[in-house]
Motif scaffolding. Structure first.
Motif, mmCIF file in Angstrom:
data_model
loop_
_atom_site.group_PDB
_atom_site.id
_atom_site.type_symbol
_atom_site.label_atom_id
_atom_site.label_comp_id
_atom_site.label_asym_id
_atom_site.label_seq_id
_atom_site.Cartn_x
_atom_site.Cartn_y
_atom_site.Cartn_z
ATOM 1 N N VAL A 1 -3.051 12.212 -8.256
ATOM 2 C CA VAL A 1 -3.730 11.555 -9.362
ATOM 3 C C VAL A 1 -3.228 9.974 -9.134
ATOM 4 O O VAL A 1 -2.150 9.715 -8.727
ATOM 5 C CB VAL A 1 -3.397 11.866 -10.544
ATOM 6 N N GLN B 1 -3.738 5.989 -10.556
ATOM 7 C CA GLN B 1 -3.665 5.247 -11.843
ATOM 8 C C GLN B 1 -4.306 3.985 -11.465
ATOM 9 O O GLN B 1 -3.919 3.123 -10.724
ATOM 10 C CB GLN B 1 -2.377 5.112 -12.565
ATOM 11 N N VAL C 1 0.983 14.932 -14.611
ATOM 12 C CA VAL C 1 -0.550 15.144 -14.762
ATOM 13 C C VAL C 1 -0.686 16.817 -14.304
ATOM 14 O O VAL C 1 -0.608 17.294 -13.242
ATOM 15 C CB VAL C 1 -1.449 14.207 -14.222
ATOM 16 N N SER D 1 -13.478 15.934 -7.596
ATOM 17 C CA SER D 1 -12.564 15.059 -8.399
ATOM 18 C C SER D 1 -13.391 14.228 -9.591
ATOM 19 O O SER D 1 -14.367 14.090 -9.613
ATOM 20 C CB SER D 1 -12.068 14.053 -7.550
ATOM 21 N N THR E 1 -12.704 11.430 -12.841
ATOM 22 C CA THR E 1 -11.965 10.250 -13.347
ATOM 23 C C THR E 1 -11.819 10.423 -14.758
ATOM 24 O O THR E 1 -12.696 10.496 -15.724
ATOM 25 C CB THR E 1 -12.817 8.782 -13.084
ATOM 26 N N LEU F 1 -7.232 7.491 -14.963
ATOM 27 C CA LEU F 1 -6.641 8.230 -13.791
ATOM 28 C C LEU F 1 -7.806 8.775 -13.115
ATOM 29 O O LEU F 1 -8.629 9.293 -13.433
ATOM 30 C CB LEU F 1 -5.779 9.260 -14.569
ATOM 31 N N ASN G 1 -9.147 10.950 -9.338
ATOM 32 C CA ASN G 1 -8.692 11.956 -8.598
ATOM 33 C C ASN G 1 -8.078 13.243 -9.201
ATOM 34 O O ASN G 1 -7.263 14.028 -8.751
ATOM 35 C CB ASN G 1 -7.979 11.676 -7.225
ATOM 36 N N VAL G 2 -8.664 13.530 -10.390
ATOM 37 C CA VAL G 2 -8.163 14.545 -11.163
ATOM 38 C C VAL G 2 -9.021 15.753 -10.834
ATOM 39 O O VAL G 2 -10.268 15.743 -10.727
ATOM 40 C CB VAL G 2 -8.329 14.263 -12.655
#
Length: 306
Positions: A198, A200, A211, A284, A286, A300, A302-303
């Motif tokens: 992830v 930021q 995370v 992914s 955001t 954040l 690339n979750v």
């Protein structure tokens, strides 16, 4: 690497145990049409229209507007200002600040009353009104019929949501509640530590320390451990969005925070729970969090979910 023990503990929390700051922000997922009718006098207040960084807001006028008569406060804060005879497309840039209020005035060419229309553009951290129809003349029967149709759809959705909330409120706590509401649906909870993946965004109100991403049959959740970064004011998330690279947005069900991020608080946890758009949301996302005044955010990227 997948785990399940601490994940079940998290969903106990989501089911209602210990949620001292639990909040359920209204969701505005999906594109709806905003309709504004102008009065012939100046008595009505300027309508507020939500805009957001990188998202388009399109005004559609039933009369031809003057490009030369367009007045936009803070024009340099927009990456695109595309004015046509009957349309105006606005795309805010990174120069706009959440919570900022900018005046927009449009003048019409035919000289009829009202000669102009004024709006207040309110910068939101993550959401915008995609289409705003502006009427000076009497609207057609078809537009009213369409508005009634949309209102019926929204009323049906509200009834379904109320029924779901009543069912969840009447469900027992803990693991039994998760089973009874079919959140688990026989598959349990998967989770993944995505801290290293992830990213930021700059200028966040708090820093990310850990995370974790969770998934069940019907829900996903992101647990973020935030740390204090020197902001003098305490910070508490009140709203969130989870948006994919293709701008698809998961419907956020609730945002929970263990306590304000503030001097002396060390770290705090924030949990964002959303409906899964599919059995396993792909790609992914955001995650954007904002506080009550919408000016201080945490973003954040690339979750991913298990």
């Amino acid at each position: 690497m997948h785990h399940s023990v601490s994940a079940v503990l998290l969903f106990f929390l989501l089911a209602g145990e210990g949620a001292a700051l639990a909040q359920s922000p209204a969701s505005t997922v999906g594109l709806s049409v905003r309709r504004i009718e102008l009065a012939s006098d100046d008595a009505q207040p300027a309508p507020e229209v939500a805009v957001s960084l990188g998202l388009s807001t399109v005004f559609l006028f039933d009369s031809e507007a003057s490009r030369e008569g367009l007045m936009l406060e803070g024009r340099e804060r927009f990456a695109m200002v595309d004015a046509g005879l009957n349309t105006l497309r606005l795309v805010p840039s990174e120069k706009i600040s959440a919570g900022e209020r900018l005046k927009l005035t449009v003048r019409f060419q035919d000289g009829a009353a009202p000669a102009s229309a004024t709006f207040v553009l309110v910068a939101h951290p993550a959401r915008s009104e995609a289409l705003v129809e502006v009427y000076r003349r009497k609207r057609s029967v078809e537009t009213y019929q369409e508005e009634v149709r949309q209102a019926r759809i929204e009323a049906t959705q509200c009834r379904e949501e109320n029924e779901r909330l009543r069912a969840e409120r009447s469900a027992p706590d803990g693991l039994t509640g998760l089973i009874s509401t079919k959140v688990l649906s026989g598959r349990g909870v998967d989770f993944r530590d995505v801290t290293m993946d992830v990213t930021q965004g700059p200028g966040g109100a708090a820093g990310k320390q850990l995370v974790l991403a969770y998934r069940t049959a019907r829900r996903v959740a992101v647990e973020v451990t935030l740390k204090y970064v020197g902001d003098a004011q305490p910070w508490t998330a009140v709203g969130a969005t989870l948006r994919s690279k293709t701008s698809d947005e998961l419907k956020v069900r609730q945002v929970w925070q263990s306590g304000p991020v503030a001097p002396g608080s060390d770290t705090q946890r924030v949990v964002v729970e959303a409906e899964a758009a599919s059995e396993s949301p792909q790609g992914s996302f955001t995650l954007k969090l904002w506080d009550a005044d919408m000016r201080r955010t945490v973003t954040l990227g690339n979750v991913t979910f298990p």
